[in-house]
Scaffold this motif. Structure first.
Motif, mmCIF file in Angstrom:
data_model
loop_
_atom_site.group_PDB
_atom_site.id
_atom_site.type_symbol
_atom_site.label_atom_id
_atom_site.label_comp_id
_atom_site.label_asym_id
_atom_site.label_seq_id
_atom_site.Cartn_x
_atom_site.Cartn_y
_atom_site.Cartn_z
ATOM 1 N N ALA A 73 0.797 -1.232 0.000
ATOM 2 C CA ALA A 73 0.000 0.000 0.000
ATOM 3 C C ALA A 73 0.830 1.283 0.000
ATOM 4 O O ALA A 73 0.272 2.385 0.066
ATOM 5 C CB ALA A 73 -0.954 -0.004 1.197
ATOM 6 N N HIS A 74 2.162 1.140 -0.050
ATOM 7 C CA HIS A 74 2.986 2.355 -0.158
ATOM 8 C C HIS A 74 4.365 1.986 -0.688
ATOM 9 O O HIS A 74 5.157 1.353 0.007
ATOM 10 C CB HIS A 74 3.128 3.072 1.185
ATOM 11 C CG HIS A 74 3.953 4.325 1.090
ATOM 12 N ND1 HIS A 74 3.513 5.439 0.403
ATOM 13 C CD2 HIS A 74 5.184 4.639 1.553
ATOM 14 C CE1 HIS A 74 4.441 6.384 0.468
ATOM 15 N NE2 HIS A 74 5.466 5.929 1.155
ATOM 16 N N VAL A 75 4.639 2.403 -1.923
ATOM 17 C CA VAL A 75 5.941 2.090 -2.508
ATOM 18 C C VAL A 75 6.363 3.223 -3.431
ATOM 19 O O VAL A 75 5.521 3.943 -3.983
ATOM 20 C CB VAL A 75 5.877 0.741 -3.273
ATOM 21 C CG1 VAL A 75 4.945 0.817 -4.469
ATOM 22 C CG2 VAL A 75 7.267 0.286 -3.724
ATOM 23 N N HIS A 76 7.687 3.392 -3.550
ATOM 24 C CA HIS A 76 8.253 4.346 -4.512
ATOM 25 C C HIS A 76 9.011 3.522 -5.551
ATOM 26 O O HIS A 76 10.183 3.205 -5.345
ATOM 27 C CB HIS A 76 9.231 5.297 -3.828
ATOM 28 C CG HIS A 76 8.622 6.176 -2.786
ATOM 29 N ND1 HIS A 76 8.428 7.525 -2.969
ATOM 30 C CD2 HIS A 76 8.164 5.893 -1.545
ATOM 31 C CE1 HIS A 76 7.882 8.048 -1.875
ATOM 32 N NE2 HIS A 76 7.709 7.079 -0.991
ATOM 33 N N LEU A 77 8.342 3.176 -6.639
ATOM 34 C CA LEU A 77 9.006 2.329 -7.641
ATOM 35 C C LEU A 77 10.108 3.078 -8.390
ATOM 36 O O LEU A 77 10.958 2.455 -9.029
ATOM 37 C CB LEU A 77 7.977 1.754 -8.614
ATOM 38 C CG LEU A 77 7.170 0.586 -8.036
ATOM 39 C CD1 LEU A 77 6.009 0.233 -8.948
ATOM 40 C CD2 LEU A 77 8.052 -0.632 -7.806
ATOM 41 N N TYR A 240 -0.656 10.454 0.355
ATOM 42 C CA TYR A 240 0.517 11.283 0.621
ATOM 43 C C TYR A 240 1.130 10.933 1.964
ATOM 44 O O TYR A 240 0.509 10.254 2.783
ATOM 45 C CB TYR A 240 0.213 12.776 0.520
ATOM 46 C CG TYR A 240 -1.006 13.304 1.241
ATOM 47 C CD1 TYR A 240 -1.003 13.466 2.624
ATOM 48 C CD2 TYR A 240 -2.140 13.684 0.536
ATOM 49 C CE1 TYR A 240 -2.105 13.988 3.278
ATOM 50 C CE2 TYR A 240 -3.248 14.204 1.181
ATOM 51 C CZ TYR A 240 -3.236 14.356 2.553
ATOM 52 O OH TYR A 240 -4.327 14.856 3.187
ATOM 53 N N HIS A 241 2.370 11.384 2.148
ATOM 54 C CA HIS A 241 3.056 11.183 3.428
ATOM 55 C C HIS A 241 2.524 12.197 4.424
ATOM 56 O O HIS A 241 2.358 13.366 4.091
ATOM 57 C CB HIS A 241 4.559 11.417 3.281
ATOM 58 C CG HIS A 241 5.223 10.567 2.249
ATOM 59 N ND1 HIS A 241 5.454 10.985 0.971
ATOM 60 C CD2 HIS A 241 5.714 9.306 2.328
ATOM 61 C CE1 HIS A 241 6.061 10.022 0.295
ATOM 62 N NE2 HIS A 241 6.228 8.999 1.094
ATOM 63 N N LEU A 242 2.315 11.744 5.649
ATOM 64 C CA LEU A 242 1.924 12.679 6.712
ATOM 65 C C LEU A 242 2.245 12.059 8.070
ATOM 66 O O LEU A 242 2.122 10.843 8.230
ATOM 67 C CB LEU A 242 0.425 13.002 6.617
ATOM 68 C CG LEU A 242 -0.026 14.257 7.367
ATOM 69 C CD1 LEU A 242 0.550 15.514 6.730
ATOM 70 C CD2 LEU A 242 -1.551 14.358 7.405
ATOM 71 N N ALA A 277 0.499 7.704 4.231
ATOM 72 C CA ALA A 277 1.678 6.861 4.418
ATOM 73 C C ALA A 277 2.354 7.231 5.730
ATOM 74 O O ALA A 277 2.579 8.408 6.003
ATOM 75 C CB ALA A 277 2.648 7.032 3.263
ATOM 76 N N HIS A 278 2.640 6.241 6.542
ATOM 77 C CA HIS A 278 3.356 6.291 7.826
ATOM 78 C C HIS A 278 2.435 6.621 9.001
ATOM 79 O O HIS A 278 2.167 5.752 9.811
ATOM 80 C CB HIS A 278 4.568 7.237 7.786
ATOM 81 C CG HIS A 278 5.531 6.882 6.705
ATOM 82 N ND1 HIS A 278 6.117 5.642 6.611
ATOM 83 C CD2 HIS A 278 5.987 7.586 5.638
ATOM 84 C CE1 HIS A 278 6.903 5.599 5.549
ATOM 85 N NE2 HIS A 278 6.837 6.761 4.933
ATOM 86 N N ALA A 279 1.976 7.851 9.149
ATOM 87 C CA ALA A 279 1.124 8.231 10.288
ATOM 88 C C ALA A 279 1.693 7.667 11.592
ATOM 89 O O ALA A 279 0.981 7.069 12.393
ATOM 90 C CB ALA A 279 -0.318 7.744 10.062
ATOM 91 N N THR A 331 5.979 -1.203 1.749
ATOM 92 C CA THR A 331 7.427 -1.392 1.836
ATOM 93 C C THR A 331 8.161 -0.056 1.729
ATOM 94 O O THR A 331 9.281 0.068 2.190
ATOM 95 C CB THR A 331 7.958 -2.297 0.702
ATOM 96 O OG1 THR A 331 7.548 -1.748 -0.546
ATOM 97 C CG2 THR A 331 7.426 -3.698 0.845
ATOM 98 N N ASP A 332 7.521 0.914 1.074
ATOM 99 C CA ASP A 332 8.068 2.263 0.938
ATOM 100 C C ASP A 332 9.144 2.392 -0.139
ATOM 101 O O ASP A 332 9.262 3.414 -0.773
ATOM 102 C CB ASP A 332 8.592 2.767 2.285
ATOM 103 C CG ASP A 332 8.613 4.292 2.368
ATOM 104 O OD1 ASP A 332 8.151 4.942 1.406
ATOM 105 O OD2 ASP A 332 9.079 4.834 3.386
ATOM 106 N N GLY A 333 9.937 1.364 -0.341
ATOM 107 C CA GLY A 333 10.979 1.481 -1.375
ATOM 108 C C GLY A 333 12.285 0.922 -0.878
ATOM 109 O O GLY A 333 12.486 0.787 0.329
HETATM 110 ZN ZN LIG Z 1 7.194 7.050 1.040
#
Ligand SMILES: [Zn+2]
Length: 480
Positions: A73-77, A240-242, A277-279, A331-333
């Motif tokens: 649910a959160h990746v930077h390919l 988005y990241h927050l 993303a993150h929270a 995984t975020d990246g």
């Molecule tokens: Zn990220």
């Protein structure tokens, strides 16, 4: 056996973990797939008695276990070529502003294509069948085309922000700044709307496109709120990241007198079509705000460990789940987390809170598998089609090799999957009714050629970005 050409029946699977509303585990399972969709999941005996003539292909599932495909649910390919390039002793903000941004600035269109192809092959090898990408550096179409080529399902977007730092740090190029930082929210949203219109529904619906923005300090309140509103109007989502670190929360407190999620909520930014993303830096009141707005969260355990975000010290992910918030896993990246292996995130999610809270009844194997599959699908607004093994859903699944030492022997398949297995025992990964990973190979791409390109391009980007020099800052005062 005569039947529809596109029908496949798996018979005698040792188990199927359905992750349906009752978390049904079927032993000696039979699964019938037709035209890319699951038609039946039940005992082999019942299935053969009724549907034996329906499948052109009958596969012997003995020694295999079937699990729904994992959802990242959160990746930077676009970051896949930055593996193990940045130091492992820096915090989130310095990491983003002084390392990730210069790296992004030097990822060109072709680099990005290879980055997405490489990232998706790692995902398919790890059982991930669907992703939510944070946003392309150059063009959402590059991610869309490369992901479709790899044969994975996913949601793409385009990196966007509208608040430049007072001074441009080393490594940020004017081109990157021009491309990522729009003059205002309105200009950004216009481009993001175009991306959705170009790519949402691409490749027969395998690829969707959302109104994604970077979030936090580089985005104005208008952009945070506008992205949510535009996504609603277009019938898509936004992410988005927050609240991604305690530093960010402290700066928000000093500047606005409130933490990030409270601030965005007061501005009207929260909604059910938003994945934050993150929270990680959240208060109890903010957990209630997330629940009240049905806003989803992507928890990224590996990133939290590597960047020291404090998921176990301050994170309220178990409380979010208890309050009814959908908490998915990301995984975020490879630079933030080190890997694109969602099974590792599942393993961490199943154990981190038991240990941190000294409570074996905290999030465990059952909850972690749900977070990695159906709850990921819910976060992505795709749970009507994926996330579980149920009739009517698209055939996205993973077959584990139960003769592998990781399963030798096992009793409870759920515990063995979460606590014992890794991608090493994945035999096959299927997306949309098609095997895309099998016999140790991703079938859709030339992996040897891809690896050669990736190694060369990674070195070249690192050099161009100046990240091979010792004077790159490891702390930051940017946006302070
Ligand atoms: Zn990220």
């Amino acid at each position: 056996m005569i039947g529809p050409v596109n029908a496949t029946l798996f018979a005698h699977l040792d188990f199927a973990l359905t992750v349906d509303p009752h978390d049904r585990v079927i032993r000696d399972a039979g699964v019938l797939i037709e035209n890319g969709r699951i038609v039946a999941v039940e005992s082999t005996e019942n299935l053969l008695a009724r549907d034996a003539g329906k499948a052109a292909t009958v596969l012997d599932g003995r020694g295999r276990g079937m699990v729904p495909g994992f959802v990242d649910a959160h990746v930077h390919l676009s970051e896949t070529l930055s593996r193990a390039v940045f130091p492992d002793n820096i915090g989130t903000r310095a990491w983003v502003f002084h390392w990730a941004k210069p790296f992004y600035a030097h990822v060109d269109l072709e680099d990005e294509r290879f980055s997405v192809l490489l990232g998706t092959t790692e995902m398919l090898r790890s059982g991930t069948t669907c992703f939510l990408d944070m946003g392309a550096q150059n063009d959402a179409g590059v991610t869309a085309r490369a992901a479709a080529e790899a044969g994975i399902r996913g949601i793409v977007g385009r990196h966007a922000a509208d608040v430049k730092p007072a001074e441009l740090p080393p490594g940020w190029t004017p081109e990157m700044v021009e491309h990522h930082f729009f003059p205002n929210a309105e200009a950004a949203l216009e481009v993001l709307e175009q991306a959705v219109s170009d790519w949402h529904g691409y490749a027969n619906g395998l690829i969707r496109c959302w109104v994604n923005i970077e979030g936090k300090e580089p985005c104005s309140p208008e952009l945070h709120v506008g992205a949510r509103e535009l996504a609603e109007r277009l019938g898509v989502g936004t992410t988005y990241h927050l609240a991604s670190s305690i530093e960010e929360a402290r700066i928000s407190e000093q500047r606005y007198g409130r933490w990030p999620i409270t601030r965005i909520a007061e501005l009207g930014g929260l909604g059910p079509n938003l994945v934050i993303a993150h929270a990680v830096a959240t208060t109890d009141e903010e957990v209630s705000l997330l629940a009240g707005h049905a806003t989803k969260v992507a928890f990224c355990p590996s990133t939290s460990l590597k960047l020291g975000k404090g998921a176990t010290a301050i994170g309220k992910y178990p409380e979010m789940r208890d309050a009814g918030v959908t908490v998915a896993l990301g995984t975020d990246g490879v630079s933030a987390a080190g890997n694109l292996n969602l099974m590792r995130q599942m393993y961490l999610a199943a154990g981190l809170f038991k240990d941190a809270r000294i409570d074996p009844t905290a999030i465990g194997a059952r909850e972690a598998l749900r977070m990695a599959t159906i709850e990921g699908a819910e976060a992505l607004g795709w749970d009507d089609e994926i996330g579980s093994l149920e009739p009517g859903k698209r055939a996205d699944f993973v077959l584990f090799d139960l003769d592998h030492v990781e399963w030798m022997p096992y009793d409870d398949p759920l515990q063995a999957l979460v606590w014992s297995a890794s991608p090493a025992s994945i035999a096959e990964t299927w997306v949309d009714g098609r095997a895309v990973y099998r016999e140790g190979r991703v079938l859709t791409v030339d992996e040897a050629e891809l690896h050669r390109e990736a190694r060369e391009r990674a070195r070249a980007i690192t050099r161009r970005a100046g990240l091979d020099r010792s004077e790159v800052p490891v702390t930051t005062t940017l946006y302070g």
